[in-house]
Design a protein around this motif. Structure first.
Motif, mmCIF file in Angstrom:
data_model
loop_
_atom_site.group_PDB
_atom_site.id
_atom_site.type_symbol
_atom_site.label_atom_id
_atom_site.label_comp_id
_atom_site.label_asym_id
_atom_site.label_seq_id
_atom_site.Cartn_x
_atom_site.Cartn_y
_atom_site.Cartn_z
ATOM 1 N N SER A 176 -14.593 2.118 6.099
ATOM 2 C CA SER A 176 -14.851 0.735 5.606
ATOM 3 C C SER A 176 -15.775 0.693 4.280
ATOM 4 N N ASN A 177 -15.845 -0.286 3.657
ATOM 5 C CA ASN A 177 -16.585 -0.243 2.279
ATOM 6 C C ASN A 177 -17.814 -0.995 2.537
ATOM 7 N N THR B 166 -14.966 -3.817 11.324
ATOM 8 C CA THR B 166 -13.552 -3.603 11.107
ATOM 9 C C THR B 166 -12.854 -4.315 12.185
ATOM 10 N N GLN C 171 -7.872 10.192 4.621
ATOM 11 C CA GLN C 171 -9.066 9.558 4.135
ATOM 12 C C GLN C 171 -10.000 10.693 3.685
ATOM 13 N N SER D 269 -4.318 -5.199 8.040
ATOM 14 C CA SER D 269 -4.130 -4.538 9.090
ATOM 15 C C SER D 269 -3.784 -5.396 10.344
ATOM 16 N N GLN E 114 -9.289 1.426 4.310
ATOM 17 C CA GLN E 114 -8.119 0.741 4.784
ATOM 18 C C GLN E 114 -8.565 -0.993 4.341
ATOM 19 N N ASP E 115 -7.476 -1.634 4.452
ATOM 20 C CA ASP E 115 -7.633 -3.126 4.321
ATOM 21 C C ASP E 115 -7.392 -3.746 5.722
ATOM 22 N N TYR F 173 0.986 -1.265 0.022
ATOM 23 C CA TYR F 173 -0.061 0.104 -0.059
ATOM 24 C C TYR F 173 0.741 1.218 -0.066
ATOM 25 N N ASP G 236 -11.118 2.557 -6.012
ATOM 26 C CA ASP G 236 -10.835 1.960 -4.630
ATOM 27 C C ASP G 236 -9.640 2.696 -4.239
ATOM 28 N N TYR G 237 -9.420 3.151 -3.065
ATOM 29 C CA TYR G 237 -8.288 3.616 -2.579
ATOM 30 C C TYR G 237 -8.014 3.498 -1.301
ATOM 31 N N TYR G 238 -7.154 2.318 -1.075
ATOM 32 C CA TYR G 238 -6.657 1.914 0.420
ATOM 33 C C TYR G 238 -5.256 2.586 0.740
ATOM 34 N N GLN H 179 -4.109 3.943 9.645
ATOM 35 C CA GLN H 179 -4.335 4.076 8.162
ATOM 36 C C GLN H 179 -5.042 5.468 7.605
#
Lengths: 345, 345
Positions: free
Chosen positions: B152-153, B202, B305, B170, B165-166, A341, B326-328, B300
């Motif tokens: 979160s998505n 999460t 963000q 994490s 974030q992923d 990332y 998508d933007y992590y 994150q």
DNA sequence: TTGTATGCGTTATCAT
DNA sequence: ATGATAACGCATACAA
């Protein structure tokens, strides 16, 4: 709120308001004060678009950076500068690159000459060839050309900003990570890989911070430190490196530069399980981080450094904002589990 | 190159060129093709300033985020959104905040109502109250209001972008850091501190990633994992927490949220030397990182963000650029030796 | 000391 | 189908 409206409020023409705003004089004291009051009252902010349209200026920024092969460290700041040039092109920011050979002072001096002949509106410079860079700063000051410094700093240079890293803290951080990885004990090798005498200031500071951290921690007194150098100008430096690694067989290695991949190569080839910490998430290091050969990379966002340097000039020249003097970027810790990332932020 | 110049080249008036550029029709086929050719040839780019000036549009973006006390997690995205609103104000971007109580679905529903009544040009939303957030996405789609999701998505929501974030990764990263800190052995406690049933998605993913990492590594099979929860809705939850920590006495603790400071408080008070890893460099965690009570924080960039969400709308609405789906954001590792460079990026 | 006119490049409207 | 023109808000040269 436009100038026109303010003029109406103050019962004057918009020309008068304009004169007050730009402090061009030729306005009676009373009207000036009245207008100033209204300006403050309505919190007047010039229309960004109208202003940009009428001024229609363009600014030339020169970037004086070391040349590089693909995958090397100096590719990163260049990338950031290029990206910023692209993003800020619509605001009249143009960037001209001057690449010099970091092992050749003469090439730097030649490029400086070219930069000065161009009479740019701003200069981004990297003090890799420190002595000459200091001289350049002095000349830019007398020529009243604003400049900013990236990567490592020059004290009292007169730059509008410095954007870079805290190298000593970078070393401390490396020490923390490496000593934790070896369980707080064992033999640790600080291995500097150099190819000239110029740019070892950063290396030196990182090593210093590294040793400082270990010496200050009571619980880490068992760690034995060995410090060694490898000189890339020697024709057999790769064999030297290999001999050192095999001969010393340490528990951990710290390479205070982006050249950690050379060490990783040997560890992989020789199947040596040694904890390894280095700097900079450059392309050359990427595969070794992904494979877990390099345990930790400490990165100071060189791409962002370049980007911010250009953006700072945009703020300084176009929007006339004040810019930060010193800008220390975060020291990112990168490892196998988070490297994916960190590319192209 | 301006429209005027292009018109001259094509031997037409600038009105005709304009019609071609905006594809408004009423242009003969031949002239259209000729102009199109010239446009391509000179790589015409409209003047940003002139365009902005004449359009003079402003855009209202609503931010639908949880309310917070000072120092808590949700302060961070809000900060980023506010900063972006300030920076992009000159381009006509205005942000209106709607804060809801994350423990009260009804409050979210009320705020949604207010948002929709405003008929904004864009919506930034956080799927903390997931079920209602999904419904909102559907309504925004039918109303053709573009929206983007942060934190979160929501899968297949139809948003113009997700910025977050992923969480699984994490958790993996946390496991790597904590297991390294305990020397690859010992008893590790995964401790979730909850105050409602809504936003534990999460937390769950992070725990999952954490356990996954440990189970997949052959060398970490000696580590014993204990998983426990503390419910903040219980009046005596702080004592519960203390009892758990003292009773379990683990070698390492992972708190998969920003609430790690509650654990740190107990460790400090009881002088317990336990390795501690948690999330988010919020104000409440800052002192504990500085003191080394919390060993690692994984962050994150919640502030970024928020900033990016607004900036994305600027790109989407003002400059009509495509935006990333998508933007992590990077999973920053923060510790005593580098936290000081992570505030106010 | 003050007011007026012109132009920056684009968009959009109104004639022709 | 095409051309001419006003307007956006600001800066500036010039007139009064």
């Amino acid at each position: 709120m436009t100038i026109k409206e303010i003029a109406k409020r103050a019962n004057v023409s918009l020309g008068t308001v304009d004169r007050v705003i730009h402090d061009r004089g030729k306005v009676s004291k009373e009207t000036k004060e009245k207008i100033l009051r209204i300006l403050k009252e309505v919190d007047y902010k010039p229309n960004f678009y109208a202003r940009g349209l009428v001024l229609n200026k363009s600014y030339v920024i020169t970037a004086l950076v070391p040349d590089f092969d693909a995958g090397e460290y100096w590719e990163m700041p260049s990338r950031g500068i290029k990206q910023a040039a692209k993003d800020l092109n619509q605001f009249g920011i143009k960037v001209v690159f001057f690449y010099f050979d970091q092992n050749d002072s003469e090439s730097f001096i030649r490029k400086v000459q070219e930069v000065l002949e161009l009479k740019p509106d701003g200069v981004i410079l990297t003090p890799v060839i420190n002595f000459e860079a200091v001289k350049l700063c002095a000349r830019l000051r007398t020529m009243a050309i604003p400049f900013s410094i990236i990567d490592s700093n020059i004290q009292n240079s007169g730059s509008i900003s410095f954007i870079g890293q805290d190298a000593i803290q970078s070393g401390r951080l490396a020490a923390k990570l490496l000593s934790t990885s070896t369980g707080g004990k064992g033999k640790i090798l600080i291995l500097s890989i150099k190819n000239n005498e110029n740019h070892n200031k950063t290396l030196q500071k990182r090593s210093e911070g590294f040793k400082d951290f270990l010496s200050q921690s009571d619980s880490l007194q068992d760690i034995k430190i060995v410090e060694l150098n490898v000189d890339q100008r020697e024709s057999n430096w790769k064999e030297c490196l290999e001999d050192i690694l095999v001969g010393q067989n340490p528990d951990g290695i710290y390479v205070p530069s982006s050249k950690v991949h050379f060490v990783a190569e040997v560890l992989m080839k020789r199947k040596l399980k040694i904890k390894l910490v280095g700097n900079d998430l450059i392309d050359n290091n990427l595969d070794f981080i992904a494979a877990g050969i390099i345990d930790y990379i400490i990165d100071q966002r060189p791409e962002t450094q370049g980007y911010l340097a250009v953006e700072n000039f945009y703020k300084y020249l176009v929007t006339k904002q004040r810019v930060e003097n010193d800008y220390y970027l975060p020291l990112d810790i990168i490892t196998k589990e988070n490297y994916m990332y960190y590319r192209s932020q």
